[in-house]
Design a protein around this motif. Structure first.
Motif, mmCIF file in Angstrom:
data_model
loop_
_atom_site.group_PDB
_atom_site.id
_atom_site.type_symbol
_atom_site.label_atom_id
_atom_site.label_comp_id
_atom_site.label_asym_id
_atom_site.label_seq_id
_atom_site.Cartn_x
_atom_site.Cartn_y
_atom_site.Cartn_z
ATOM 1 N N MET A 1 0.854 -1.194 0.000
ATOM 2 C CA MET A 1 0.000 0.000 0.000
ATOM 3 C C MET A 1 0.883 1.236 0.000
ATOM 4 O O MET A 1 1.882 1.315 0.717
ATOM 5 C CB MET A 1 -0.904 -0.003 1.236
ATOM 6 N N ASN A 2 0.526 2.196 -0.828
ATOM 7 C CA ASN A 2 1.280 3.446 -0.934
ATOM 8 C C ASN A 2 0.454 4.560 -0.296
ATOM 9 O O ASN A 2 -0.651 4.861 -0.752
ATOM 10 C CB ASN A 2 1.563 3.759 -2.406
ATOM 11 N N ILE A 3 0.972 5.178 0.760
ATOM 12 C CA ILE A 3 0.242 6.198 1.510
ATOM 13 C C ILE A 3 0.952 7.535 1.411
ATOM 14 O O ILE A 3 2.151 7.634 1.683
ATOM 15 C CB ILE A 3 0.109 5.810 2.997
ATOM 16 N N ILE A 35 4.341 -1.391 3.020
ATOM 17 C CA ILE A 35 3.680 -0.094 3.106
ATOM 18 C C ILE A 35 4.696 0.989 2.745
ATOM 19 O O ILE A 35 5.737 1.121 3.400
ATOM 20 C CB ILE A 35 3.116 0.176 4.519
ATOM 21 N N TRP A 87 -3.872 6.436 -1.873
ATOM 22 C CA TRP A 87 -4.440 6.624 -0.534
ATOM 23 C C TRP A 87 -3.729 7.792 0.148
ATOM 24 O O TRP A 87 -2.497 7.857 0.147
ATOM 25 C CB TRP A 87 -4.265 5.353 0.290
ATOM 26 N N CYS A 106 -4.153 0.288 6.959
ATOM 27 C CA CYS A 106 -4.155 -0.905 6.110
ATOM 28 C C CYS A 106 -5.170 -1.936 6.615
ATOM 29 O O CYS A 106 -5.866 -2.579 5.815
ATOM 30 C CB CYS A 106 -2.763 -1.522 6.082
ATOM 31 N N GLN A 109 -8.856 -1.596 5.467
ATOM 32 C CA GLN A 109 -9.221 -1.766 4.063
ATOM 33 C C GLN A 109 -10.079 -3.015 3.882
ATOM 34 O O GLN A 109 -9.934 -3.994 4.628
ATOM 35 C CB GLN A 109 -7.957 -1.851 3.211
ATOM 36 N N SER A 155 -9.269 7.297 0.018
ATOM 37 C CA SER A 155 -8.701 6.943 -1.280
ATOM 38 C C SER A 155 -8.763 8.178 -2.177
ATOM 39 O O SER A 155 -9.679 8.998 -2.059
ATOM 40 C CB SER A 155 -9.469 5.783 -1.921
#
Length: 217
Positions: A1-3, A35, A87, A106, A109, A155
């Protein structure tokens, strides 16, 4: 996941270092997981040492002269959208995220947005009566209905569908969530996402969280 993390700052030299240190600790806590974290400070009309604090930590930043938190947040979010980030997590320069902040995002989700809660960092500056009134009002539980720009994630697809943050000096966070609700998007109201925020009574946004505390005094 890219935040992507967006932090608006208007002369926040007294708080910004602790804010960034807490984000760094949270980032370290999820290094073993897949992450990816990008932090961006939006320096809005800063004339203090905020930029020096950001540069010393080698944090990405943008500069603007809006004097408007809604426009500053929107600038940061759209910067990440242009980079393909899916995100975005918002917090404030006078706030400190908990060590599991990213991990909790995370775990929640799939969802379109998460509204977290805030804790007061120091009750000593406020009276016992203010503390009682605040705790009577505040719902530190799952399925609460509090909205804080200091602890709001979503998102980028949902953000664009809702039209983004309105260019307001305050309550841009409430406006965004209300627009998401009107579209029937999935919003998670969680006390697992926690942020510690300052108890200052003079804030940067008129009628923001500081204004709420002040009216309890």
């Amino acid at each position: 996941m890219n935040i992507g993390v967006v932090i608006p700052a208007f002369n926040e030299e007294d708080y910004l270092e602790k804010c960034l240190a807490a984000l760094n600790d949270a980032q370290k806590s999820c290094m073993a997981q897949n992450i990816q974290i990008q932090i961006l400070v939006v320096l809005d009309s800063c004339s203090d040492k905020s930029i020096e604090i950001v540069q010393a930590r080698k944090i990405d930043y943008l500069e603007c002269n809006f004097r408007c938190v809604g426009k500053a947040r929107d600038l940061g979010v759209r910067h990440f959208i242009a980079q393909g980030v899916g995100w975005v997590a918002c917090t404030d320069a006078d706030s400190e995220v908990t060590h599991d902040w990213f991990i909790q995002q995370c775990l929640h989700q799939p969802t379109d947005a998460i509204c977290g809660i805030v804790e007061i960092n120091n009750w000593h500056t406020l009276s016992e009566q203010v503390k009682r009134d605040y705790l009577l009002h505040y719902q530190d539980k799952m399925h609460h209905r509090h909205i804080h720009g200091a602890n709001l994630c979503f998102s980028t697809e949902a953000y664009l569908l809702a039209g983004g943050f309105d260019h307001l000096e305050c309550h841009e966070d409430v406006g965004l969530v209300e627009k998401m609700q009107s579209l029937g998007l999935k919003i998670s109201w969680s006390n697992k996402l926690r942020v510690v925020t300052s108890a200052r009574l003079v804030g940067k946004a008129p009628q923001g969280f500081s204004y709420f505390l002040l009216n309890l005094c």
